[in-house]
Design a protein around this motif. Structure first.
Motif, mmCIF file in Angstrom:
data_model
loop_
_atom_site.group_PDB
_atom_site.id
_atom_site.type_symbol
_atom_site.label_atom_id
_atom_site.label_comp_id
_atom_site.label_asym_id
_atom_site.label_seq_id
_atom_site.Cartn_x
_atom_site.Cartn_y
_atom_site.Cartn_z
ATOM 1 N N HIS A 14 -86.967 21.942 -68.371
ATOM 2 C CA HIS A 14 -85.917 20.948 -68.634
ATOM 3 C C HIS A 14 -86.589 19.620 -68.973
ATOM 4 O O HIS A 14 -86.939 18.836 -68.087
ATOM 5 C CB HIS A 14 -85.003 20.811 -67.414
ATOM 6 N N HIS A 16 -86.489 16.613 -72.196
ATOM 7 C CA HIS A 16 -85.999 16.104 -73.484
ATOM 8 C C HIS A 16 -87.155 15.378 -74.152
ATOM 9 O O HIS A 16 -87.658 14.396 -73.606
ATOM 10 C CB HIS A 16 -84.826 15.156 -73.280
ATOM 11 N N HIS A 194 -76.311 21.825 -69.905
ATOM 12 C CA HIS A 194 -76.256 20.946 -68.754
ATOM 13 C C HIS A 194 -74.863 21.107 -68.131
ATOM 14 O O HIS A 194 -73.856 21.015 -68.843
ATOM 15 C CB HIS A 194 -76.412 19.487 -69.178
ATOM 16 N N HIS A 218 -79.570 21.561 -64.550
ATOM 17 C CA HIS A 218 -79.101 20.863 -63.341
ATOM 18 C C HIS A 218 -78.355 21.863 -62.441
ATOM 19 O O HIS A 218 -78.978 22.701 -61.835
ATOM 20 C CB HIS A 218 -78.230 19.640 -63.662
ATOM 21 N N ASP A 275 -87.018 16.219 -66.860
ATOM 22 C CA ASP A 275 -85.873 15.689 -67.610
ATOM 23 C C ASP A 275 -86.311 14.682 -68.681
ATOM 24 O O ASP A 275 -86.618 15.093 -69.801
ATOM 25 C CB ASP A 275 -84.833 15.082 -66.652
HETATM 26 ZN ZN LIG Z 1 -81.404 16.777 -69.193
#
Ligand SMILES: [Zn+2]
Length: 333
Positions: A14, A16, A194, A218, A275
């Motif tokens: 996870h 970005h 998500h 998540h 993240d």
């Molecule tokens: Zn995320």
């Protein structure tokens, strides 16, 4: 414990890629592309990264993305993240990118995808780190826009393993994207979304049943619903949790309240991830160290989290076995 964590071979599921833009690189790219930033120094950018709420985060995240114009910019961004990840003993990573953040500014999807994929190939050769790419839709935009993005990506579909769904969750429920997820499935993409970060447990149910996801990003709010926890366990559904992100965006007040340990105890396939590491205070090591200290995790817990990540990753069985072998070696040492 810190040294043990640093040495542990890891898998990140996870991440970005736009959220790995460090202030130094933001400044460098702004200069190279003649873009005016609302900050006069790296220090000022770093100070602005100390935001206190979601909107401040989105403001600076968007400002940051504006410096990404050319294929080389996306290459530099991705290569820098993969280098950092490899230094932290990440063996494999599955990276999100948001095409719409760039196509809305007039940047071609192909420019973005080429830069990311070329960097992934180079990093594999230079550092041995493997990676896959997940094309993520912005959920605050319409489903029509997501469908257009999917269609634009089809000529390059071998470059992406899955589709994802991110951005503002509340008010943008999974059913809004049911059609585009069905289309993506028919085109052979795996599916993640998500859900249950800020949104309710129902959004997780709907991601499972309407979007037919293969992995959940998540999923914190699953803790509100015993039946859902049972369902996630029964499906062996991977959950990509992000401790430092959760603290920064106030999903949990304190890391001591983080559900990851309880999820492990319930037999869920929970994992730890960063993240948007440049914005939320750390990469994989920092996330593992912080959550280990807060929840008093054992070496066995760390092993379980990483073995879960290997299991629910999207690589083939050979690569999984190879990574499990490395993890087992660390466990025995
Ligand atoms: Zn995320």
């Amino acid at each position: 414990m810190r040294e043990l964590i640093e040495k542990m071979p890891k898998v990140e599921l996870h991440l970005h890629i736009e959220g790995s833009l460090e202030p130094e690189l933001m400044f460098q790219l702004a200069k190279r592309n003649n873009i005016d930033l609302p900050y006069s120094s790296v220090e000022e950018v770093r100070a602005a990264y100390d935001f206190g709420n979601l909107q401040d985060f989105l403001d600076i995240y968007y400002a940051g993305c504006k410096v990404l114009i050319h294929e080389q910019d996306f290459y530099d961004l991705t290569y820098a993240y993969l280098k950092k990840a490899a230094e932290q003993n990440v063996m494999h990573t599955e990276m999100f990118f948001d095409p719409q953040t760039h196509t809305e500014r007039g940047i071609e999807l192909e420019t973005v995808a080429k830069g990311i994929c070329k960097a992934a190939k180079a990093a594999k050769e230079d550092f041995g780190i493997s990676s896959l790419t997940i094309l993520s839709f912005l959920r605050h935009l319409s489903e029509e826009a997501a469908i257009a993005t999917l269609k634009a990506a089809l000529p390059m579909k071998d470059k992406f393993i899955a589709v994802g769904l991110d951005s503002s969750e509340v008010g943008n429920p999974p059913q809004k994207f049911q059609k585009v997820y069905q289309m993506a499935g028919e085109e052979g993409f795996l599916k993640v979304a998500h859900a249950g970060e800020e949104g309710p447990a129902q959004y997780i149910w709907d991601s499972l049943n309407l979007l037919k996801i293969d992995r959940l990003d998540h999923g914190n709010r699953a803790m509100d619903d015993e039946d859902l926890l049972k369902e996630l366990k029964q499906r062996k559904m991977g959950l990509t949790l992000c401790p430092l992100s959760n603290r920064k965006l106030q999903v949990v007040k304190d890391l001591k309240d983080h559900p990851v340990k309880k999820m492990l105890n319930k037999g869920l396939k929970a994992t730890v991830n960063s993240d948007d590491p440049a914005y939320f205070g750390g990469y994989m090591n920092e996330n593992f160290i912080a959550i280990t200290e807060a929840l008093n995790l054992s070496k066995r817990d760390l092993f379980q989290l990483t073995s879960n990540a290997i299991e629910v990753s999207f690589v083939n069985a050979d690569r999984k076995a190879d990574m499990m072998h490395k993890l087992n070696k660390w466990m025995k040492a």
